[in-house]
Design a protein around this motif. Structure first.
Motif, PDB file in Angstrom:
ATOM      1  N   GLY A   1     -11.501  41.588  42.156  1.00  0.00           N
ATOM      2  CA  GLY A   1     -12.174  41.585  40.859  1.00  0.00           C
ATOM      3  C   GLY A   1     -11.263  42.038  39.732  1.00  0.00           C
ATOM      4  O   GLY A   1     -10.060  42.253  39.924  1.00  0.00           O
ATOM      5  N   THR A   2     -11.869  42.202  38.555  1.00  0.00           N
ATOM      6  CA  THR A   2     -11.085  42.601  37.382  1.00  0.00           C
ATOM      7  C   THR A   2     -11.765  43.778  36.682  1.00  0.00           C
ATOM      8  O   THR A   2     -12.992  43.885  36.664  1.00  0.00           O
ATOM      9  N   VAL A   3     -10.932  44.650  36.122  1.00  0.00           N
ATOM     10  CA  VAL A   3     -11.426  45.858  35.451  1.00  0.00           C
ATOM     11  C   VAL A   3     -10.708  45.995  34.115  1.00  0.00           C
ATOM     12  O   VAL A   3      -9.492  45.824  34.035  1.00  0.00           O
ATOM     13  N   ARG A   4     -11.478  46.290  33.069  1.00  0.00           N
ATOM     14  CA  ARG A   4     -10.873  46.566  31.757  1.00  0.00           C
ATOM     15  C   ARG A   4     -10.798  48.081  31.584  1.00  0.00           C
ATOM     16  O   ARG A   4     -11.769  48.787  31.849  1.00  0.00           O
ATOM     17  N   MET A   5      -9.631  48.565  31.152  1.00  0.00           N
ATOM     18  CA  MET A   5      -9.497  50.006  30.918  1.00  0.00           C
ATOM     19  C   MET A   5      -9.374  50.278  29.424  1.00  0.00           C
ATOM     20  O   MET A   5      -8.615  49.605  28.734  1.00  0.00           O
ATOM     21  N   GLU A   6     -10.110  51.292  28.954  1.00  0.00           N
ATOM     22  CA  GLU A   6     -10.015  51.651  27.533  1.00  0.00           C
ATOM     23  C   GLU A   6      -8.674  52.302  27.239  1.00  0.00           C
ATOM     24  O   GLU A   6      -8.232  52.357  26.103  1.00  0.00           O
ATOM     25  N   GLU A   7      -8.072  52.857  28.282  1.00  0.00           N
ATOM     26  CA  GLU A   7      -6.863  53.662  28.114  1.00  0.00           C
ATOM     27  C   GLU A   7      -6.144  53.619  29.452  1.00  0.00           C
ATOM     28  O   GLU A   7      -6.786  53.783  30.482  1.00  0.00           O
ATOM     29  N   ASP A   8      -4.842  53.370  29.453  1.00  0.00           N
ATOM     30  CA  ASP A   8      -4.161  53.402  30.751  1.00  0.00           C
ATOM     31  C   ASP A   8      -2.848  54.168  30.650  1.00  0.00           C
ATOM     32  O   ASP A   8      -1.938  53.997  31.444  1.00  0.00           O
ATOM     33  N   GLU A   9      -2.810  55.043  29.663  1.00  0.00           N
ATOM     34  CA  GLU A   9      -1.605  55.825  29.383  1.00  0.00           C
ATOM     35  C   GLU A   9      -1.139  56.624  30.602  1.00  0.00           C
ATOM     36  O   GLU A   9       0.047  56.820  30.817  1.00  0.00           O
ATOM     37  N   GLY A  10      -2.114  57.092  31.402  1.00  0.00           N
ATOM     38  CA  GLY A  10      -1.760  57.941  32.544  1.00  0.00           C
ATOM     39  C   GLY A  10      -1.059  57.186  33.667  1.00  0.00           C
ATOM     40  O   GLY A  10      -0.388  57.793  34.502  1.00  0.00           O
ATOM     41  N   LEU A  11      -1.219  55.870  33.711  1.00  0.00           N
ATOM     42  CA  LEU A  11      -0.631  55.109  34.821  1.00  0.00           C
ATOM     43  C   LEU A  11       0.787  54.661  34.486  1.00  0.00           C
ATOM     44  O   LEU A  11       1.065  54.230  33.365  1.00  0.00           O
ATOM     45  N   SER A  12       1.667  54.746  35.472  1.00  0.00           N
ATOM     46  CA  SER A  12       3.028  54.246  35.266  1.00  0.00           C
ATOM     47  C   SER A  12       2.999  52.720  35.365  1.00  0.00           C
ATOM     48  O   SER A  12       2.029  52.138  35.878  1.00  0.00           O
ATOM     49  N   ASP A  13       4.067  52.080  34.912  1.00  0.00           N
ATOM     50  CA  ASP A  13       4.130  50.616  35.009  1.00  0.00           C
ATOM     51  C   ASP A  13       4.033  50.181  36.467  1.00  0.00           C
ATOM     52  O   ASP A  13       3.379  49.188  36.791  1.00  0.00           O
ATOM     53  N   ALA A  14       4.678  50.955  37.354  1.00  0.00           N
ATOM     54  CA  ALA A  14       4.652  50.600  38.780  1.00  0.00           C
ATOM     55  C   ALA A  14       3.224  50.675  39.314  1.00  0.00           C
ATOM     56  O   ALA A  14       2.784  49.806  40.072  1.00  0.00           O
ATOM     57  N   GLU A  15       2.479  51.712  38.909  1.00  0.00           N
ATOM     58  CA  GLU A  15       1.090  51.845  39.376  1.00  0.00           C
ATOM     59  C   GLU A  15       0.243  50.679  38.864  1.00  0.00           C
ATOM     60  O   GLU A  15      -0.594  50.140  39.587  1.00  0.00           O
ATOM     61  N   LYS A  16       0.477  50.302  37.609  1.00  0.00           N
ATOM     62  CA  LYS A  16      -0.289  49.166  37.059  1.00  0.00           C
ATOM     63  C   LYS A  16       0.038  47.900  37.846  1.00  0.00           C
ATOM     64  O   LYS A  16      -0.850  47.134  38.197  1.00  0.00           O
ATOM     65  N   ASP A  17       1.336  47.704  38.136  1.00  0.00           N
ATOM     66  CA  ASP A  17       1.739  46.506  38.883  1.00  0.00           C
ATOM     67  C   ASP A  17       1.107  46.480  40.270  1.00  0.00           C
ATOM     68  O   ASP A  17       0.792  45.432  40.807  1.00  0.00           O
ATOM     69  N   GLU A  18       0.926  47.675  40.858  1.00  0.00           N
ATOM     70  CA  GLU A  18       0.336  47.732  42.208  1.00  0.00           C
ATOM     71  C   GLU A  18      -1.180  47.577  42.181  1.00  0.00           C
ATOM     72  O   GLU A  18      -1.830  47.583  43.211  1.00  0.00           O
ATOM     73  N   GLY A  19      -1.759  47.526  40.992  1.00  0.00           N
ATOM     74  CA  GLY A  19      -3.200  47.278  40.889  1.00  0.00           C
ATOM     75  C   GLY A  19      -4.052  48.530  40.792  1.00  0.00           C
ATOM     76  O   GLY A  19      -5.258  48.481  41.032  1.00  0.00           O
ATOM     77  N   PHE A  20      -3.441  49.664  40.432  1.00  0.00           N
ATOM     78  CA  PHE A  20      -4.262  50.868  40.297  1.00  0.00           C
ATOM     79  C   PHE A  20      -5.050  50.836  38.990  1.00  0.00           C
ATOM     80  O   PHE A  20      -4.562  50.324  37.976  1.00  0.00           O
ATOM     81  N   VAL A  21      -6.255  51.376  39.040  1.00  0.00           N
ATOM     82  CA  VAL A  21      -7.092  51.467  37.841  1.00  0.00           C
ATOM     83  C   VAL A  21      -7.642  52.886  37.732  1.00  0.00           C
ATOM     84  O   VAL A  21      -7.647  53.644  38.707  1.00  0.00           O
ATOM     85  N   LEU A  22      -8.090  53.236  36.531  1.00  0.00           N
ATOM     86  CA  LEU A  22      -8.662  54.566  36.296  1.00  0.00           C
ATOM     87  C   LEU A  22     -10.170  54.409  36.106  1.00  0.00           C
ATOM     88  O   LEU A  22     -10.623  53.779  35.144  1.00  0.00           O
ATOM     89  N   ASN A  23     -10.921  54.989  37.027  1.00  0.00           N
ATOM     90  CA  ASN A  23     -12.374  54.782  36.999  1.00  0.00           C
ATOM     91  C   ASN A  23     -13.056  55.439  35.808  1.00  0.00           C
ATOM     92  O   ASN A  23     -14.116  55.004  35.378  1.00  0.00           O
ATOM     93  N   CYS A  24     -12.442  56.496  35.264  1.00  0.00           N
ATOM     94  CA  CYS A  24     -13.106  57.202  34.158  1.00  0.00           C
ATOM     95  C   CYS A  24     -13.110  56.374  32.879  1.00  0.00           C
ATOM     96  O   CYS A  24     -13.910  56.628  31.986  1.00  0.00           O
ATOM     97  N   VAL A  25     -12.196  55.425  32.781  1.00  0.00           N
ATOM     98  CA  VAL A  25     -12.139  54.583  31.580  1.00  0.00           C
ATOM     99  C   VAL A  25     -12.207  53.106  31.963  1.00  0.00           C
ATOM    100  O   VAL A  25     -11.876  52.234  31.171  1.00  0.00           O
ATOM    101  N   GLY A  26     -12.646  52.853  33.204  1.00  0.00           N
ATOM    102  CA  GLY A  26     -12.657  51.485  33.720  1.00  0.00           C
ATOM    103  C   GLY A  26     -14.038  50.859  33.653  1.00  0.00           C
ATOM    104  O   GLY A  26     -15.048  51.502  33.951  1.00  0.00           O
ATOM    105  N   HIS A  27     -14.082  49.591  33.238  1.00  0.00           N
ATOM    106  CA  HIS A  27     -15.335  48.827  33.166  1.00  0.00           C
ATOM    107  C   HIS A  27     -15.130  47.524  33.932  1.00  0.00           C
ATOM    108  O   HIS A  27     -14.149  46.816  33.677  1.00  0.00           O
ATOM    109  N   PRO A  28     -16.046  47.197  34.851  1.00  0.00           N
ATOM    110  CA  PRO A  28     -15.871  45.941  35.593  1.00  0.00           C
ATOM    111  C   PRO A  28     -16.051  44.746  34.660  1.00  0.00           C
ATOM    112  O   PRO A  28     -16.914  44.768  33.780  1.00  0.00           O
TER     113      PRO A  28
END
Ligand code: FES
Length: 368
Positions: A331-358
């Protein structure tokens, strides 16, 4: 609306008690007029951390469970007792509560230390760490400095520390001591917005001109042996980042801690999301259990889970600390903010649930 379980190895209470720990306050030290250092007793459970990580403190304030993340200001290699620094934030529930009420002997619930703003200490390394800190952003730098000075005899540190005025400088005497003890290896440059008349250090904002002036003065060990660490208010971080980019510094050598107390309290100011699209069902895999629940468009995945009493991990609730991080399996998730994630984490598909919307119907996230 439903959530169900697919494994029953441990009951929920056992798992919960493993996640939540308790620490006893050993002493509360006034660091400045509006900041305290909270030193904890060594607990019976194994508290293991790396300098630069943070602790999430959880307490009940007027019947509401409030949690906030505070960076550890200690080094496990040097300090017997772990400690965090808490600076008052305007309207900050937790920071003001702790500054006003906490005392030796009090017990407080915590989550185990977390965070990626750390560096691997190695006695064979020879490097120059250039640190940029603003206000309470000094906290993780204190722990990291102690670890490096203690365990990397060939490395040096230049710390550029910006504050509003002399009264707001945290750890002034502690850094003076480190400069004496590790003469030639620790160099602190204070920058004050509003300096007293007899001030011998730098005064003004940490802008491009100031950064240029300071970096011209400190040793240049070349790109391969220099690493840059930054932690402080958003504006300061942006200035420094931009400056380093213009200066040709490789991003791989720049490390930043995006959350400081001022940004953590964003959670309290949040006014809700604009309605956008429909409600989608989300599946969360966590701790051997599977939870399925619909997430309305005006709530994040974490907020919805908490409303349903699903005890997912979190700390800052602002997309900065990564405590709520999970891997998006479908699936896909929109994040209001992803400052905490590194580029590598984003590439691996990590998301932040506190600012994540399906944003699709088949969202499945695995936590842990
Ligand atoms: S709880 Fe801190 S990033 Fe989500």
């Amino acid at each position: 609306m439903a959530f169900n379980f697919f494994k029953k190895k441990e009951n929920k209470e056992d798992k919960k008690s493993k996640r939540y720990k308790e620490l006893t306050v050993r002493q509360v030290i006034n660091a400045t007029a509006d900041a305290i250092v909270i030193e904890f007793e060594k607990p019976e459970w194994e508290l293991s951390y790396t300098a630069g990580q943070f602790l999430t403190l959880i307490t009940d304030i007027n019947g509401e469970s409030v949690r906030r993340a505070y960076s550890l200001c200690t080094s496990p290699l040097v300090d017997e007792y772990p400690a965090v620094t808490v600076k008052r934030v305007e309207n900050g529930k937790m920071s003001n509560h702790l500054n006003d009420n906490l005392k030796a002997g009090d017990k407080i619930q915590v989550l185990e230390p977390m965070g990626n703003f750390t560096t691997t200490v190695d006695a064979n390394k020879k490097r120059h760490l250039i640190m940029f800190a603003g206000g309470s952003g000094i906290t993780p730098m204190m722990g990291i400095s102690k670890s490096i000075l203690h365990a990397e005899p060939d490395s040096i540190i230049s710390l550029i520390y910006a504050n509003r005025n002399l009264e707001s400088v945290i750890f002034k005497s502690e850094f003076d001591k480190l400069e004496d003890e590790y003469e030639g290896r620790m160099h602190v440059i204070h920058v004050l917005d509003d300096a007293p008349i007899n001030w011998q250090g730098e005064s003004g904002l940490l802008n491009e001109e100031m950064l240029q002036k300071i970096l011209d003065r400190i040793p240049n060990w070349g790109n391969d042996q220099t690493q840059y660490l930054m932690c402080g208010p958003e504006g300061m971080m942006k200035n420094v980042e931009q400056y380093l980019e213009n200066f040709g510094v490789d991003k791989a050598n720049v490390f930043k801690e995006s959350f400081v107390q001022g940004t953590i309290d964003k959670a309290e100011k949040k006014t809700g999301e604009t309605a956008e699209g429909q409600e989608y069902e989300v599946t969360i895999l966590f701790d051997g259990e599977e939870y399925k629940f619909p997430v309305p468009s005006d709530k994040s995945i974490l907020e919805t889970a908490l409303d349903l009493d699903i005890d997912l991990p979190f700390s800052c609730q602002s997309g900065l600390c990564t405590a709520c991080r999970g891997k998006l399996l479908s699936g896909t998730v929109r994040m209001e903010e992803d400052e905490g994630l590194s580029d590598a984490e984003k590439d691996e598909g990590f998301v932040l649930n506190c600012v994540g919307h399906p944003t699709s119907a088949d969202v499945k996230i695995e936590i842990g």
